[in-house]
Motif scaffolding. Sequence first.
Motif, PDB file in Angstrom:
ATOM      1  N   LEU A  80      38.145  16.949  43.068  1.00  0.00           N
ATOM      2  CA  LEU A  80      38.621  15.779  42.981  1.00  0.00           C
ATOM      3  C   LEU A  80      39.862  15.565  43.952  1.00  0.00           C
ATOM      4  CD1 LEU A  80      38.376  12.632  43.884  1.00  0.00           C
ATOM      5  CD2 LEU A  80      38.775  12.150  41.730  1.00  0.00           C
ATOM      6  N   LYS A  81      41.054  16.438  42.481  1.00  0.00           N
ATOM      7  CA  LYS A  81      42.536  16.310  42.654  1.00  0.00           C
ATOM      8  C   LYS A  81      42.589  17.650  44.157  1.00  0.00           C
ATOM      9  CE  LYS A  81      43.065  14.782  37.985  1.00  0.00           C
ATOM     10  NZ  LYS A  81      43.873  15.106  36.749  1.00  0.00           N
ATOM     11  N   SER A  82      41.551  18.222  44.177  1.00  0.00           N
ATOM     12  CA  SER A  82      42.476  20.290  44.593  1.00  0.00           C
ATOM     13  C   SER A  82      41.487  19.504  45.967  1.00  0.00           C
ATOM     14  CB  SER A  82      41.528  21.169  43.808  1.00  0.00           C
ATOM     15  OG  SER A  82      40.210  21.121  44.418  1.00  0.00           O
ATOM     16  N   HIS A  83      41.116  18.734  46.476  1.00  0.00           N
ATOM     17  CA  HIS A  83      40.272  18.292  47.716  1.00  0.00           C
ATOM     18  C   HIS A  83      39.910  19.764  48.610  1.00  0.00           C
ATOM     19  CE1 HIS A  83      42.860  14.709  47.911  1.00  0.00           C
ATOM     20  NE2 HIS A  83      43.844  15.131  47.693  1.00  0.00           N
ATOM     21  N   SER A  84      39.021  20.392  47.368  1.00  0.00           N
ATOM     22  CA  SER A  84      38.202  21.346  47.426  1.00  0.00           C
ATOM     23  C   SER A  84      36.589  21.497  46.571  1.00  0.00           C
ATOM     24  CB  SER A  84      39.015  22.227  47.039  1.00  0.00           C
ATOM     25  OG  SER A  84      37.406  23.403  47.294  1.00  0.00           O
ATOM     26  N   LEU A  85      35.945  21.642  47.983  1.00  0.00           N
ATOM     27  CA  LEU A  85      34.343  21.806  47.574  1.00  0.00           C
ATOM     28  C   LEU A  85      34.158  23.354  46.435  1.00  0.00           C
ATOM     29  CD1 LEU A  85      32.486  19.151  50.023  1.00  0.00           C
ATOM     30  CD2 LEU A  85      33.870  18.450  47.732  1.00  0.00           C
ATOM     31  N   ASN A  86      34.790  24.060  47.188  1.00  0.00           N
ATOM     32  CA  ASN A  86      34.422  25.650  46.223  1.00  0.00           C
ATOM     33  C   ASN A  86      34.329  25.621  44.938  1.00  0.00           C
ATOM     34  OD1 ASN A  86      33.709  27.663  46.824  1.00  0.00           O
ATOM     35  ND2 ASN A  86      34.633  28.457  48.142  1.00  0.00           N
ATOM     36  N   VAL A  87      33.648  24.371  44.106  1.00  0.00           N
ATOM     37  CA  VAL A  87      34.347  24.517  43.077  1.00  0.00           C
ATOM     38  C   VAL A  87      33.127  24.704  41.928  1.00  0.00           C
ATOM     39  CG1 VAL A  87      36.143  24.439  41.051  1.00  0.00           C
ATOM     40  CG2 VAL A  87      36.728  23.815  43.308  1.00  0.00           C
ATOM     41  N   LEU A  88      32.855  25.773  40.870  1.00  0.00           N
ATOM     42  CA  LEU A  88      31.882  25.747  40.217  1.00  0.00           C
ATOM     43  C   LEU A  88      32.141  25.865  38.758  1.00  0.00           C
ATOM     44  CD1 LEU A  88      29.709  28.589  41.385  1.00  0.00           C
ATOM     45  CD2 LEU A  88      31.393  28.405  42.586  1.00  0.00           C
ATOM     46  N   HIS A  89      31.050  26.262  37.998  1.00  0.00           N
ATOM     47  CA  HIS A  89      31.450  26.697  36.830  1.00  0.00           C
ATOM     48  C   HIS A  89      30.002  27.286  36.470  1.00  0.00           C
ATOM     49  CE1 HIS A  89      27.692  23.144  35.717  1.00  0.00           C
ATOM     50  NE2 HIS A  89      27.676  23.992  34.403  1.00  0.00           N
ATOM     51  N   MET A  90      30.524  28.312  34.941  1.00  0.00           N
ATOM     52  CA  MET A  90      29.108  29.500  34.625  1.00  0.00           C
ATOM     53  C   MET A  90      29.328  29.529  33.064  1.00  0.00           C
ATOM     54  SD  MET A  90      28.949  32.254  36.929  1.00  0.00           S
ATOM     55  CE  MET A  90      28.019  33.530  36.758  1.00  0.00           C
ATOM     56  N   GLU A  91      27.904  28.922  32.217  1.00  0.00           N
ATOM     57  CA  GLU A  91      28.212  28.638  31.066  1.00  0.00           C
ATOM     58  C   GLU A  91      28.757  30.758  30.621  1.00  0.00           C
ATOM     59  OE1 GLU A  91      25.742  28.047  27.346  1.00  0.00           O
ATOM     60  OE2 GLU A  91      24.653  28.216  29.463  1.00  0.00           O
ATOM     61  N   LEU A  92      30.043  30.490  29.900  1.00  0.00           N
ATOM     62  CA  LEU A  92      30.401  31.779  28.934  1.00  0.00           C
ATOM     63  C   LEU A  92      30.973  31.341  27.511  1.00  0.00           C
ATOM     64  CD1 LEU A  92      31.481  34.808  28.763  1.00  0.00           C
ATOM     65  CD2 LEU A  92      33.529  34.108  29.590  1.00  0.00           C
ATOM     66  N   PHE A 103      26.885  36.854  30.476  1.00  0.00           N
ATOM     67  CA  PHE A 103      27.175  36.273  32.031  1.00  0.00           C
ATOM     68  C   PHE A 103      28.004  37.345  33.116  1.00  0.00           C
ATOM     69  CE2 PHE A 103      31.749  35.562  33.947  1.00  0.00           C
ATOM     70  CZ  PHE A 103      31.887  34.247  34.092  1.00  0.00           C
ATOM     71  N   CYS A 104      28.629  38.557  32.642  1.00  0.00           N
ATOM     72  CA  CYS A 104      29.710  39.381  33.747  1.00  0.00           C
ATOM     73  C   CYS A 104      27.633  39.947  34.326  1.00  0.00           C
ATOM     74  CB  CYS A 104      29.840  40.715  33.277  1.00  0.00           C
ATOM     75  SG  CYS A 104      31.166  40.171  32.185  1.00  0.00           S
ATOM     76  N   THR A 105      27.528  40.398  34.346  1.00  0.00           N
ATOM     77  CA  THR A 105      25.864  40.572  35.081  1.00  0.00           C
ATOM     78  C   THR A 105      24.955  39.588  35.453  1.00  0.00           C
ATOM     79  OG1 THR A 105      24.760  41.678  33.315  1.00  0.00           O
ATOM     80  CG2 THR A 105      23.216  40.942  34.576  1.00  0.00           C
ATOM     81  N   LEU A 148      35.631  41.502  28.549  1.00  0.00           N
ATOM     82  CA  LEU A 148      34.863  40.321  29.938  1.00  0.00           C
ATOM     83  C   LEU A 148      35.373  41.395  31.478  1.00  0.00           C
ATOM     84  CD1 LEU A 148      34.089  37.440  31.533  1.00  0.00           C
ATOM     85  CD2 LEU A 148      35.511  37.200  31.291  1.00  0.00           C
ATOM     86  N   THR A 149      36.539  41.444  30.945  1.00  0.00           N
ATOM     87  CA  THR A 149      37.900  42.312  31.673  1.00  0.00           C
ATOM     88  C   THR A 149      36.978  43.413  31.738  1.00  0.00           C
ATOM     89  OG1 THR A 149      39.597  41.008  31.179  1.00  0.00           O
ATOM     90  CG2 THR A 149      39.912  43.443  32.701  1.00  0.00           C
ATOM     91  N   ASN A 150      36.633  44.932  31.596  1.00  0.00           N
ATOM     92  CA  ASN A 150      36.480  45.886  31.497  1.00  0.00           C
ATOM     93  C   ASN A 150      34.966  45.849  32.135  1.00  0.00           C
ATOM     94  OD1 ASN A 150      37.286  48.116  30.433  1.00  0.00           O
ATOM     95  ND2 ASN A 150      38.109  46.595  28.674  1.00  0.00           N
ATOM     96  N   LEU A 151      34.138  44.828  31.768  1.00  0.00           N
ATOM     97  CA  LEU A 151      32.930  44.061  32.715  1.00  0.00           C
ATOM     98  C   LEU A 151      32.856  44.144  34.021  1.00  0.00           C
ATOM     99  CD1 LEU A 151      30.636  43.182  29.979  1.00  0.00           C
ATOM    100  CD2 LEU A 151      30.771  45.503  30.456  1.00  0.00           C
ATOM    101  N   LEU A 152      34.232  43.824  33.995  1.00  0.00           N
ATOM    102  CA  LEU A 152      34.411  42.660  35.886  1.00  0.00           C
ATOM    103  C   LEU A 152      35.227  43.714  37.152  1.00  0.00           C
ATOM    104  CD1 LEU A 152      34.346  39.276  35.597  1.00  0.00           C
ATOM    105  CD2 LEU A 152      32.792  40.427  35.825  1.00  0.00           C
ATOM    106  N   LEU A 153      36.026  44.900  35.694  1.00  0.00           N
ATOM    107  CA  LEU A 153      37.110  45.993  36.596  1.00  0.00           C
ATOM    108  C   LEU A 153      36.622  46.610  37.948  1.00  0.00           C
ATOM    109  CD1 LEU A 153      39.724  46.482  35.726  1.00  0.00           C
ATOM    110  CD2 LEU A 153      38.904  48.499  34.292  1.00  0.00           C
ATOM    111  N   HIS A 154      35.211  46.857  37.615  1.00  0.00           N
ATOM    112  CA  HIS A 154      34.802  47.440  38.863  1.00  0.00           C
ATOM    113  C   HIS A 154      34.784  46.697  40.254  1.00  0.00           C
ATOM    114  CE1 HIS A 154      32.232  50.909  41.582  1.00  0.00           C
ATOM    115  NE2 HIS A 154      32.208  49.603  41.325  1.00  0.00           N
ATOM    116  N   ARG A 155      34.394  45.245  39.939  1.00  0.00           N
ATOM    117  CA  ARG A 155      34.473  43.949  41.282  1.00  0.00           C
ATOM    118  C   ARG A 155      35.839  43.932  41.398  1.00  0.00           C
ATOM    119  NH1 ARG A 155      30.478  41.654  42.770  1.00  0.00           N
ATOM    120  NH2 ARG A 155      29.551  42.883  42.663  1.00  0.00           N
ATOM    121  N   LEU A 156      36.809  44.320  40.634  1.00  0.00           N
ATOM    122  CA  LEU A 156      38.430  43.744  40.648  1.00  0.00           C
ATOM    123  C   LEU A 156      38.822  44.732  41.891  1.00  0.00           C
ATOM    124  CD1 LEU A 156      39.553  41.651  37.131  1.00  0.00           C
ATOM    125  CD2 LEU A 156      39.793  41.389  39.921  1.00  0.00           C
ATOM    126  N   LYS A 157      38.407  46.313  40.948  1.00  0.00           N
ATOM    127  CA  LYS A 157      39.134  46.852  41.773  1.00  0.00           C
ATOM    128  C   LYS A 157      38.435  47.078  43.695  1.00  0.00           C
ATOM    129  CE  LYS A 157      39.567  50.858  38.034  1.00  0.00           C
ATOM    130  NZ  LYS A 157      38.525  51.378  37.551  1.00  0.00           N
TER     131      LYS A 157
END
Length: 308
Positions: A80-92, A103-105, A148-157
Amino acid sequence: MYFLYTILAALSFYYVLKWMKRRRYFTELQRLDGKTALITGGNSGIGKETAIALARRGARVIIACRDSDKAVKAVRDIKLKSHSLNVLHMELDLANLRSVKDFCTRFLHSEKRLDILINSAGMPSVLDWTDNGFSMCFGVNHLGHFLLTNLLLHRLKECAPSRVVTLTCSIYKYQKLNFQDLNYNLLPFFTYCRSKLANIYFSQELARITEGKGVTSYAVHPGFVQSGWTCHYSFLFRMLMTVIMWMFFVPCEVGAQTVVYCAVSDEAAKHNGGYFVDCRPASLRPFARDAGVAKKLWEASERMVKLA
């Protein structure tokens, strides 16, 4: 005459408080279309305000948090505040290393991009333990985000140039790490200080090991913010802190400015591994700039979370 003095004193007090809470606003509007931002603790406080700011710039925003009910409400509000529909959540749940791995998987399977990682979730100074037997502060604030950061680091690279922004606090200066007892949990305030110091070392070492690989890292002190961290304490303490926060702390939207600055600004990109306060680089105490300690903490953290 007494009434006039009272009015003048009240006005003086008001303007002193206003001066103490003055902060810079990040007003640059770089677009983030096509980019994906992951924000831990994005259902409230600084994390939520950061999510609004990034979604407003066109990013795909994913908030990762433990409470699904709160997350659903937060996503609705962010949209509502950002006027964007491209927002979602994931459980962690950062207090559970199995939850972090699961979560990372799921994230890597469902999301093809990760351009901005905001390690925003945090646990205040409480005397409690994670599911894996770590002190709650150190386990959530440092170890959960470390894994979390280490398991996602390859995707960041893969999505370079990408950024990792980790929230810390200026109270890091009141403690040093004790490698004989990293899991220290006797005095909650000191445990919290150590976890925030660990955030700084983590950000510096991450910058070192990803140098030249397109991933930059920043540690941010957002200021003292009027967030909901007092929910972990008694009713009387919450009432007292409500008054203190109103007087001296800044709103969450203001606290998020430096986080957004480090996630978006071209100027911030020049200070890889830097510590930021009020939308600009800030100095650290000498002991918090020790590269040897940062590397030692990284290696110790790898062992603690059993990261191969």
